[in-house]
Design a protein around this motif. Structure first.
Motif, PDB file in Angstrom:
ATOM      1  N   ASP A  88    -105.812  69.177  -4.416  1.00 32.54           N
ATOM      2  CA  ASP A  88    -105.946  69.820  -5.726  1.00 32.54           C
ATOM      3  C   ASP A  88    -107.013  69.073  -6.518  1.00 32.54           C
ATOM      4  O   ASP A  88    -106.851  67.899  -6.861  1.00 32.54           O
ATOM      5  CB  ASP A  88    -104.599  69.774  -6.453  1.00 32.54           C
TER       6      ASP A  88
ATOM      7  N   GLU B 282    -116.992  75.871 -16.131  1.00 33.05           N
ATOM      8  CA  GLU B 282    -116.333  77.093 -16.605  1.00 33.05           C
ATOM      9  C   GLU B 282    -116.093  78.085 -15.472  1.00 33.05           C
ATOM     10  O   GLU B 282    -115.150  78.889 -15.543  1.00 33.05           O
ATOM     11  CB  GLU B 282    -117.174  77.738 -17.696  1.00 33.05           C
ATOM     12  N   SER B 283    -116.912  78.035 -14.436  1.00 31.88           N
ATOM     13  CA  SER B 283    -116.741  78.963 -13.319  1.00 31.88           C
ATOM     14  C   SER B 283    -115.973  78.368 -12.149  1.00 31.88           C
ATOM     15  O   SER B 283    -115.743  79.048 -11.149  1.00 31.88           O
ATOM     16  CB  SER B 283    -118.116  79.435 -12.823  1.00 31.88           C
ATOM     17  N   SER B 284    -115.566  77.099 -12.267  1.00 34.79           N
ATOM     18  CA  SER B 284    -114.954  76.407 -11.133  1.00 34.79           C
ATOM     19  C   SER B 284    -113.551  76.906 -10.807  1.00 34.79           C
ATOM     20  O   SER B 284    -113.096  76.789  -9.669  1.00 34.79           O
ATOM     21  CB  SER B 284    -114.910  74.899 -11.404  1.00 34.79           C
ATOM     22  N   GLY B 285    -112.851  77.408 -11.824  1.00 36.01           N
ATOM     23  CA  GLY B 285    -111.470  77.812 -11.603  1.00 36.01           C
ATOM     24  C   GLY B 285    -110.509  76.648 -11.473  1.00 36.01           C
ATOM     25  O   GLY B 285    -109.337  76.835 -11.119  1.00 36.01           O
ATOM     26  N   ARG B 286    -110.981  75.437 -11.750  1.00 40.50           N
ATOM     27  CA  ARG B 286    -110.144  74.235 -11.641  1.00 40.50           C
ATOM     28  C   ARG B 286    -109.803  73.714 -13.040  1.00 40.50           C
ATOM     29  O   ARG B 286    -110.498  74.032 -14.022  1.00 40.50           O
ATOM     30  CB  ARG B 286    -110.868  73.131 -10.867  1.00 40.50           C
TER      31      ARG B 286
ATOM     32  N   THR C 100    -112.113  75.407 -23.603  1.00 37.62           N
ATOM     33  CA  THR C 100    -110.873  75.595 -22.840  1.00 37.62           C
ATOM     34  C   THR C 100    -110.402  74.321 -22.148  1.00 37.62           C
ATOM     35  O   THR C 100    -109.355  74.323 -21.512  1.00 37.62           O
ATOM     36  CB  THR C 100    -111.058  76.694 -21.778  1.00 37.62           C
TER      37      THR C 100
ATOM     38  N   TRP D  81    -101.649  69.217 -14.941  1.00 38.76           N
ATOM     39  CA  TRP D  81    -102.252  69.242 -13.605  1.00 38.76           C
ATOM     40  C   TRP D  81    -101.314  68.747 -12.503  1.00 38.76           C
ATOM     41  O   TRP D  81    -101.037  69.471 -11.550  1.00 38.76           O
ATOM     42  CB  TRP D  81    -103.535  68.407 -13.643  1.00 38.76           C
TER      43      TRP D  81
END
Length: 411
Positions: free
Chosen positions: A154, A201-205, A220, A393
């Motif tokens: 993760d 922002e596009s990583s999805g993590r 965010t 997390w």
């Protein structure tokens, strides 16, 4: 090197090499880091615990190490480790694994071995969008993270500062922004920050930021407060005698960013008048800093960024009153997240003289000290930081839904 003074074609060449590490020029440039010594450094090893966390690869201001120890104090289920790139001549911050620069960049065997070690983690926190495994997989952070994810790890990201702070936004919002200074090559910082923001922002993590002002660039993201060892900074303090000079310390790690040159004349004038006694701290090992802060009534932090970080928290932990510039949005973020007002006395280069004169005339400063002590213990001693990582997390201390509820009625 002031890159603003270089010809445009030189800056363009430097940037192209930095952006293309696997190109012929990029590979040639990597040789300047030196030849690695095979087997000179090991790899990360975890304790046998259910949650195994690696934070890498920069450990700025020792924060990765501090967060790792805070996580282990939070739960016996967590084994947390740090890996950081050695910084020759830099501050000596502790880390579980320090990797020499030639090894990190040019030892392909170490890179593969460290990647294999990282796949034994359950979680990896990548700092400052830097690749944790050197030039492995084209030195691509995205590729290295994807390789970890495909192996069941993760991955999350942590932004530290310049890596995501947009100079254009900062100069628009902050009249004293350091990006307007000719010593700062803001053009490159703008490109890198914009690219990193788009990537995160596009990583999805999950994404974290180490200072509250970075929420302005990454709205965010979760604020992960910096952590300091409060006990390390506690020292017996000598009370300031009535009418004595106000003991003022200023420790600019990078003076152009802190704004030292904007206030130097004011500080020297106040010292000449007998209002303050100035201790300008530069080139002092970190081990000596607690004693230097203990001898001060006030520490001037930064006057240009609009936020606060490790140095301010260390000064608060030492019992100093901290003077600096915080934007109202930063103060609001801290209030919303913690319920506490940041105890940093507001000042800018325009107002610093009046602020110091007022503090010097103050009969007793104990109330201000007490507020700072309460704040740093509540927000920056590591407990809140570990809770943020865990709750957002790791979920290491979340109740097990399969665990038998002994208080429940028999079914």
């Amino acid at each position: 090197m002031n890159r603003n003074r270089l010809p445009r074609w030189v800056n363009a060449t430097i940037d192209r090499i930095a952006d293309s590490p696997t190109s012929p020029l990029g590979r040639i440039a990597a040789r300047r880091y030196g030849k690695p010594v095979p087997g000179a450094v090991g790899t990360t090893a975890f304790d046998d615990r259910p949650v195994r966390v690696l934070i890498a690869p920069v450990n700025y201001s020792g924060q990765a190490f501090a967060w790792s120890r805070a996580l282990e104090r939070r739960s016996p289920r967590i084994s947390a480790r740090t890996m950081s790139i050695e910084v020759p001549g830099g501050f000596d911050y502790p880390s579980d694994l320090v990797v020499p620069i030639p090894t990190y960049h040019n030892d392909t065997a170490w890179q593969r071995d460290q990647f294999a070690a990282a796949t034994t983690a359950t979680h990896v926190l990548i700092e400052a969008e830097e690749p944790p495994f050197g030039r492995l997989l084209g030195r691509s952070v995205a590729a290295q993270a994807a390789a970890l994810v495909t192996r069941g790890v993760d991955v999350a990201y942590l932004a530290h500062g310049t890596d995501v702070r947009l100079p254009s936004r900062h100069m628009r919002d902050h009249p004293w922004s350091h990006y307007a200074d000719p010593e700062i090559y803001a053009a490159r910082d703008e490109v890198v920050a914009a690219r990193n923001i788009a990537f995160l922002e596009s990583s999805g993590r999950p994404v974290f930021v180490s200072t509250p002002d970075l929420r302005e660039d990454l709205p965010t993201a979760r604020w992960l407060p910096v952590a300091v060892d409060v006990a390390r900074w506690e020292r017996p303090r000598t009370a300031r005698a009535p009418g004595a000079r106000l003991r003022v310390a200023h420790a600019p790690s990078v003076s152009v960013i802190k704004g030292t040159h904007l206030i130097r004349d004011t500080l020297e004038r106040l010292q000449a008048e007998g209002v303050i006694e100035l201790d300008l701290i530069q080139g002092v090992p970190t081990a000596q800093m607690p004693d230097r802060f203990a001898a001060a009534d006030v520490v001037i932090d930064q006057l240009r960024i609009g936020s606060y970080g490790v140095a301010a928290c260390e000064a608060l932990a030492s019992g100093c009153i901290v003077v600096g510039h915080l934007s109202e949005r930063v103060r609001a973020t801290v209030r919303e997240e913690t319920g506490l007002e940041p105890p940093i006395v507001e000042a800018t280069p325009d107002t610093i003289e009046g602020v110091l004169r007022e503090l010097a005339a103050h009969e007793g400063l104990d109330a201000l000290r007490a507020t700072g002590d309460t704040f740093v213990r509540a927000v920056h001693d590591g407990r809140r930081s570990a809770a943020v990582l865990d709750e957002a997390w790791l979920h290491a201390t979340a109740p097990d839904p399969h665990e038998e509820d002994t208080d429940a009625s028999p079914r």
